[in-house]
Motif scaffolding. Structure first.
Motif, PDB file in Angstrom:
ATOM      1  N   VAL A 167      -5.570  -1.851   1.411  1.00  0.00           N
ATOM      2  CA  VAL A 167      -5.177  -3.251   1.283  1.00  0.00           C
ATOM      3  C   VAL A 167      -5.797  -4.387   1.993  1.00  0.00           C
ATOM      4  CG1 VAL A 167      -3.123  -4.726   1.205  1.00  0.00           C
ATOM      5  CG2 VAL A 167      -2.718  -2.324   1.036  1.00  0.00           C
TER       6      VAL A 167
ATOM      7  N   GLY B 175       0.892  -1.145  -0.069  1.00  0.00           N
ATOM      8  CA  GLY B 175       0.068  -0.091   0.054  1.00  0.00           C
ATOM      9  C   GLY B 175       0.803   1.273   0.031  1.00  0.00           C
TER      10      GLY B 175
ATOM     11  N   ILE C  32      -4.861   4.330   0.043  1.00  0.00           N
ATOM     12  CA  ILE C  32      -4.968   3.027  -0.418  1.00  0.00           C
ATOM     13  C   ILE C  32      -5.429   2.019   0.633  1.00  0.00           C
ATOM     14  CG2 ILE C  32      -3.380   1.299  -1.479  1.00  0.00           C
ATOM     15  CD1 ILE C  32      -3.168   3.867  -3.077  1.00  0.00           C
TER      16      ILE C  32
ATOM     17  N   THR D 281      -6.306  -4.517  -3.469  1.00  0.00           N
ATOM     18  CA  THR D 281      -6.095  -2.984  -2.909  1.00  0.00           C
ATOM     19  C   THR D 281      -7.323  -2.156  -3.572  1.00  0.00           C
ATOM     20  OG1 THR D 281      -4.611  -2.607  -4.987  1.00  0.00           O
ATOM     21  CG2 THR D 281      -3.478  -3.197  -2.973  1.00  0.00           C
TER      22      THR D 281
END
Length: 134
Positions: A75, A50, A73, A91
């Motif tokens: 994850v 990430g 981001i 993701t």
């Protein structure tokens, strides 16, 4: 650069990871004997992906003059088949700024080519483990 992991006896499983001048506590959750004082090694592995995607996006957007104002981001891990040799990371990107659809698509493609993504999917890693005297 050498990364050092040193036992921290203030917790039953706690360790300190030293990366250059940075320090990070790692631990395990209580169900495996730790105190959850920090991320576990799987968390760090997943977080590296990430972080790499986020940094790559910001670098690329600056270089190309793309008005990327914010990056998030997420994850998500599915380790349910890890023992069978299958570890899945998903993701999701949230991109902020006055981006058009072409820029958003371009950034999505760039995120899939970040160095850690490539390392995790396209590179054969060799690990040597030895004992150090002392």
């Amino acid at each position: 650069m050498t990364i050092t992991v040193t036992r921290d006896t203030s917790g039953p499983m706690r360790h300190i990871v030293s990366v250059g001048r940075h320090r990070l506590t790692v631990d395990e959750p209580p169900d495996v004997g730790g105190e959850d004082a920090g991320p576990n090694p799987h968390d760090l592995y997943d977080a590296a992906l990430g972080a790499c995607k986020a940094l790559t996006l910001v670098w690329y957007a600056r270089r190309k003059g793309i008005p990327l104002d914010a990056v998030e981001i997420e994850v998500e891990r599915d380790a349910s088949h890890e023992r069978d040799g299958h570890y899945r990371l998903s993701t999701r990107l949230t991109l902020g700024g006055p981006l058009d659809e072409a820029q958003r698509a371009q950034l999505l493609a760039v995120a899939a080519r970040c160095p850690v993504h490539k390392l995790m999917t396209q590179v054969s890693t060799e690990i040597e483990t030895t004992l150090k005297n002392g």
